[in-house]
Design a protein around this motif. Sequence first.
Motif, mmCIF file in Angstrom:
data_model
loop_
_atom_site.group_PDB
_atom_site.id
_atom_site.type_symbol
_atom_site.label_atom_id
_atom_site.label_comp_id
_atom_site.label_asym_id
_atom_site.label_seq_id
_atom_site.Cartn_x
_atom_site.Cartn_y
_atom_site.Cartn_z
ATOM 1 N N ALA A 230 29.812 39.909 35.149
ATOM 2 C CA ALA A 230 29.937 39.613 33.718
ATOM 3 C C ALA A 230 29.285 38.273 33.379
ATOM 4 N N ALA A 231 29.503 37.273 34.223
ATOM 5 C CA ALA A 231 28.903 35.959 33.967
ATOM 6 C C ALA A 231 27.381 36.017 34.084
ATOM 7 N N ALA A 232 26.901 36.709 35.106
ATOM 8 C CA ALA A 232 25.455 36.799 35.312
ATOM 9 C C ALA A 232 24.762 37.521 34.163
ATOM 10 N N GLY A 233 25.474 38.439 33.528
ATOM 11 C CA GLY A 233 24.895 39.198 32.424
ATOM 12 C C GLY A 233 24.485 38.349 31.241
ATOM 13 N N VAL A 234 25.055 37.144 31.120
ATOM 14 C CA VAL A 234 24.679 36.233 30.037
ATOM 15 C C VAL A 234 24.088 34.937 30.604
ATOM 16 N N GLY A 235 23.599 34.999 31.849
ATOM 17 C CA GLY A 235 22.880 33.869 32.425
ATOM 18 C C GLY A 235 23.743 32.805 33.058
ATOM 19 N N ALA A 236 25.043 33.052 33.183
ATOM 20 C CA ALA A 236 25.938 32.063 33.792
ATOM 21 C C ALA A 236 26.287 32.507 35.216
ATOM 22 N N ARG A 237 27.087 31.713 35.874
ATOM 23 C CA ARG A 237 27.618 32.104 37.167
ATOM 24 C C ARG A 237 29.114 31.786 37.181
ATOM 25 N N ALA A 238 29.813 32.284 38.199
ATOM 26 C CA ALA A 238 31.258 32.092 38.232
ATOM 27 C C ALA A 238 31.745 31.944 39.658
ATOM 28 N N GLU A 239 32.826 31.196 39.814
ATOM 29 C CA GLU A 239 33.501 31.026 41.099
ATOM 30 C C GLU A 239 34.930 31.528 40.949
ATOM 31 N N THR A 240 35.359 32.380 41.855
ATOM 32 C CA THR A 240 36.699 32.957 41.796
ATOM 33 C C THR A 240 37.488 32.535 43.021
ATOM 34 N N THR A 241 38.694 32.025 42.791
ATOM 35 C CA THR A 241 39.591 31.620 43.870
ATOM 36 C C THR A 241 40.870 32.440 43.765
ATOM 37 N N TRP A 242 41.292 33.010 44.877
ATOM 38 C CA TRP A 242 42.478 33.867 44.919
ATOM 39 C C TRP A 242 43.584 33.179 45.712
ATOM 40 N N GLU A 243 44.791 33.177 45.175
ATOM 41 C CA GLU A 243 45.941 32.595 45.876
ATOM 42 C C GLU A 243 47.000 33.677 46.049
ATOM 43 N N TRP A 244 47.263 34.053 47.289
ATOM 44 C CA TRP A 244 48.307 35.039 47.550
ATOM 45 C C TRP A 244 49.658 34.428 47.215
ATOM 46 N N PRO B 93 50.624 48.146 48.275
ATOM 47 C CA PRO B 93 49.924 47.205 49.165
ATOM 48 C C PRO B 93 48.419 47.410 49.195
ATOM 49 N N ALA B 94 47.967 48.667 49.209
ATOM 50 C CA ALA B 94 46.525 48.914 49.278
ATOM 51 C C ALA B 94 45.828 48.436 48.015
ATOM 52 N N CYS B 95 46.444 48.679 46.873
ATOM 53 C CA CYS B 95 45.888 48.193 45.604
ATOM 54 C C CYS B 95 45.835 46.670 45.599
ATOM 55 N N ARG B 96 46.902 46.063 46.070
ATOM 56 C CA ARG B 96 46.968 44.601 46.110
ATOM 57 C C ARG B 96 45.845 44.022 46.947
ATOM 58 N N GLN B 97 45.580 44.641 48.095
ATOM 59 C CA GLN B 97 44.545 44.117 48.981
ATOM 60 C C GLN B 97 43.140 44.328 48.424
ATOM 61 N N SER B 98 42.955 45.364 47.608
ATOM 62 C CA SER B 98 41.604 45.669 47.108
ATOM 63 C C SER B 98 41.210 44.835 45.897
ATOM 64 N N LEU B 99 42.191 44.302 45.163
ATOM 65 C CA LEU B 99 41.877 43.659 43.893
ATOM 66 C C LEU B 99 41.099 42.349 44.004
ATOM 67 N N PRO B 100 41.340 41.478 44.971
ATOM 68 C CA PRO B 100 40.556 40.231 45.007
ATOM 69 C C PRO B 100 39.048 40.460 44.995
ATOM 70 N N LYS B 101 38.558 41.388 45.835
ATOM 71 C CA LYS B 101 37.119 41.659 45.885
ATOM 72 C C LYS B 101 36.632 42.291 44.586
ATOM 73 N N MET B 102 37.424 43.225 44.040
ATOM 74 C CA MET B 102 37.043 43.867 42.790
ATOM 75 C C MET B 102 36.937 42.849 41.656
ATOM 76 N N ILE B 103 37.896 41.934 41.584
ATOM 77 C CA ILE B 103 37.890 40.921 40.531
ATOM 78 C C ILE B 103 36.717 39.971 40.705
ATOM 79 N N GLU B 104 36.468 39.538 41.926
ATOM 80 C CA GLU B 104 35.348 38.613 42.169
ATOM 81 C C GLU B 104 34.026 39.247 41.750
ATOM 82 N N GLU B 105 33.839 40.508 42.095
ATOM 83 C CA GLU B 105 32.588 41.192 41.743
ATOM 84 C C GLU B 105 32.458 41.359 40.230
ATOM 85 N N ALA B 106 33.543 41.746 39.562
ATOM 86 C CA ALA B 106 33.494 41.948 38.111
ATOM 87 C C ALA B 106 33.208 40.639 37.386
ATOM 88 N N VAL B 107 33.816 39.567 37.840
ATOM 89 C CA VAL B 107 33.618 38.248 37.220
ATOM 90 C C VAL B 107 32.172 37.797 37.399
#
Length: 449
Positions: free
Chosen positions: A304-318, A287-301
Amino acid sequence: MARVGGGSVKGAMEEQIGPASRWLQEARALQTRLVEWRRHLHRIPELAFQERETSAYLAAQLQEMGLSPRRVGEAGGTGLLCDIAGADAGSGSGPTVLLRAEMDGLPVEERTGLPFASVHPGLMHACGHDGHMAMLLGAAALLTVHRRELPGRVRLLFQPAEEMRGGAREMIAAGVLAGVDVAFAQHLWPGLPVGTVAFKRGVAMAAMDRVHIRVIGRAGHGAAPHLATDAVVAQAHVVLALQSLISRRVNPATPAVLTLGTVHGGKQENVIAEEVDLTGTVRTVDPACRQSLPKMIEEAVASAAAGVGARAETTWEWGYPPLVNDEQALNALARAISGGRGMSGIEVRWLDTPAFASEDFAFYLERVPGVFAFLGAGKDAAAVLHSPTFNVDEAVLPVGAATLVVAAFELLVLARERRVGQTAGVGLPASNIPLESACLGRRVGSEGR
């Protein structure tokens, strides 16, 4: 164990019910009908919440047995609910066990070459739900004949929309768990030999959540990439970053799987894409891993996008919560199948690790105690779940029907013991399943996350 008049509730019930091999013998006598039911259902796969032909066929079979199925769900719902009451269940004071089978097929073009292959183009029962329904029909036939022996009420649920749509939530909202003490379901499992019933203590199947990512760049001419921001290149960086996230930021002792299943972007080969959409699933058991992943994924995305001049939107569905077996019910059922009074020739196996496939039966087990079993379907290498060549050894059908009957009787006895124990102040636990997460201090289901 609670005792009444010097003897245990369970002991008295066992004498009345008899050995489990009795049910396997009677189920094998139904083999011809089981195969007929399974093959008819295999021909008519339907997608989630569209199982109208399937529902009508099942209702007709139940009515032929003298039962009174009723539709559940929203107006025109395809789910079916049917109660089989024991001799003393009419007063409403006895326990109730829920037995569930799924109804929906998959958008897979069948390539089995079977004479009873799907007649619906592009659709297939590639996950064994045809077998699950046939086995529950077999259990219904046996339980109807022996209904006066039931120490309570058995509720049969043919549930729509298990595949990715979470039909269990609609069934729960429709009230199928009203009065239910304990629940049971099983799944045909390739790779295990026929005659095997496998269980996993604790978390048996992973949670499954969905992620949607939109990578946004700036469109341009294919000959002038320096004047644009290529969303295709940016999404490649995003994909690689996410794979590194799982391998480098998630504790390797806490399994997690991230799969990006679709990538869609661009409109023409000489136009630099402005947007790329990715969708995927994230599977976890902690459960703790599950709850932590949305924020981790949003930040990583975003990084990574900003590193090449793009941006990204992340949507999470439980999505689906982890499926957790009740320890007391699990032990009772395993003993009933494999013990001295068990089903002759049937082997119980204990799985060391959870399956990373997910199951919406987990929603029921968040609310009532219960058990989910893995039923050996044969070792055919082609029998891979969700494959266009998926098939099962039909010798498993009576094993599954008998397992459902054994579960009905054994779990009713357990539920009755719990009720007697609670009345007598013995303090038998209602369930070992934590409705509140010990890690997070709140529910780990799909709502409110």
